[in-house]
Enzyme design. Structure first.
Site, mmCIF file in Angstrom:
data_model
loop_
_atom_site.group_PDB
_atom_site.id
_atom_site.type_symbol
_atom_site.label_atom_id
_atom_site.label_comp_id
_atom_site.label_asym_id
_atom_site.label_seq_id
_atom_site.Cartn_x
_atom_site.Cartn_y
_atom_site.Cartn_z
ATOM 1 N N GLY A 189 17.197 39.711 17.875
ATOM 2 C CA GLY A 189 18.038 38.564 18.176
ATOM 3 C C GLY A 189 19.273 38.976 18.940
ATOM 4 N N HIS A 248 26.754 44.463 9.703
ATOM 5 C CA HIS A 248 27.659 43.654 8.878
ATOM 6 C C HIS A 248 27.385 44.044 7.436
ATOM 7 C CE1 HIS A 248 30.154 40.517 7.400
ATOM 8 N NE2 HIS A 248 29.221 39.618 7.182
ATOM 9 N N SER A 290 55.267 27.095 30.148
ATOM 10 C CA SER A 290 56.568 26.532 30.503
ATOM 11 C C SER A 290 57.563 26.693 29.361
ATOM 12 C CB SER A 290 56.415 25.046 30.830
ATOM 13 O OG SER A 290 56.122 24.308 29.651
#
Length: 338
Positions: free
Chosen positions: A23, A105, A249
């Protein structure tokens, strides 16, 4: 200061690496290792839609059990919620003596769903990018940062083996940050839930809803709350908070500094601490695994609720992305996952 590794001895991978799954991560690991000169075999379940893609890429494809037999390293890269089933049925019974078991993981190992026998190294190499990006950057001559961890050092060289693997998939080009299975798992779950996949989308959704409820056009709300998000994230990624605030800004910066802490305040941080405690105690994992074992009814209901909440922002988003000619990666990623 974190320990970051950039070197590894690829010659340590002198046997076969069995990549289980093809995958998002599996295809990148298998192809990158192959292109780094490592002997790779891909293990897939019978009837897997990824078989054709792996074979077309020139990789040897076997059943999972056959791929595991005799392999020096077994990289278990199927999705987390099916790892235990694959481990119990096909990996554990077929492991060669002394074979290293590698994860990308730590969820299943850290919370005890998968417990490899004591004589096997248990290691982790976790690229910090989606699989398609791991592959793209490798091919371009670059790489992705990654994490490396040792859960069990049965051989006395588990870290060296993990570093060799990390170099083989391209993470060594940027750096492999040394961690533990516990730290990787718990921080990863927290980041997903509190910020990346839970917090940010929920904040965007709430901002969109507030503007639309106040009578502003949904298209305006989409541009202000979602479309411009990538611009801000890119600035943060490129140069941090200082660069982002330099780039926007003065009005935006003043609003950031004066109003941001009113939105994400101490009460939000307290709820984050509660999420973290659920993760560290294992409560989240127990809830997740119980739902998996029951056929995922809660997950299905949560998906339905999430889609319902996002119906309007998704409708507007599809229309505006089509006007801009923006195509997401979903189709390509789905094709890779097979």
């Amino acid at each position: 200061m974190a320990t970051i590794h950039r070197e590894g001895d690829l010659s340590l991978l002198d046997g076969t690496v069995a990549v289980i799954g093809f995958g998002s991560q599996g295809h990148a690991h298998a192809l990158n290792l192959r292109d780094s000169g490592v002997d790779v075999v891909v293990g897939l379940r019978e009837g897997s839609g990824s078989r054709a893609a792996a074979a077309e890429a020139g990789l040897e494809v076997r059943s999972i059990a056959d791929a595991v037999r005799g392999a020096q390293v077994v990289a278990l890269l199927v999705p987390d919620h099916v790892q235990k089933e694959v481990w119990d049925a096909s990996v554990a019974p077929s492991l060669a003596p002394g074979a290293a078991v590698l994860f990308a993981h730590g969820l299943n190992v850290h919370f005890g769903r998968i417990v490899p026998p004591a004589e096997h190294d248990v290691i982790m190499v976790a690229p910090k990018a989606p699989g398609h990006r791991v592959r793209e950057l490798y091919v371009s001559g670059a790489g992705t940062p990654g994490l490396v961890a040792v859960h069990r050092d049965a051989s006395g060289r588990a870290l060296d083996l993990a570093l060799a693997y990390g170099v083989g998939i391209g993470c060594g080009r940027v750096g492999l940050l040394e961690t533990t299975f516990a730290e990787e798992t718990e921080s990863d779950l927290f980041g997903e839930q509190a910020v990346l996949c839970g917090g940010v989308p929920a904040l965007v959704q709430a901002g969109f809803d507030v503007l639309v409820e106040a009578g502003y056009q949904p298209e305006i709300a989409y541009y202000e709350c979602l479309n411009e998000l990538k611009l801000i994230v890119d600035l943060l990624y490129q140069g941090g908070y200082e660069y982002m605030r330099y780039s926007v800004s003065d009005v935006a910066e003043y609003g950031d500094l004066s109003r941001g802490p009113r939105i994400v305040d101490e009460s939000v941080k307290q709820r984050m601490r509660e999420l973290l405690e659920e993760i560290r105690s294992g409560a989240f994992a127990r809830e997740l695994f119980a739902d998996d074992e029951a056929g995922r009814p809660r997950f299905a209901e949560l998906r339905r609720q999430g889609a319902e909440r996002a119906r309007e922002i998704e409708r507007v988003g599809r229309e505006l992305r089509a006007l801009a000619g923006v195509e997401g990666l979903l189709g390509a990623e789905a094709r890779v996952r097979g």
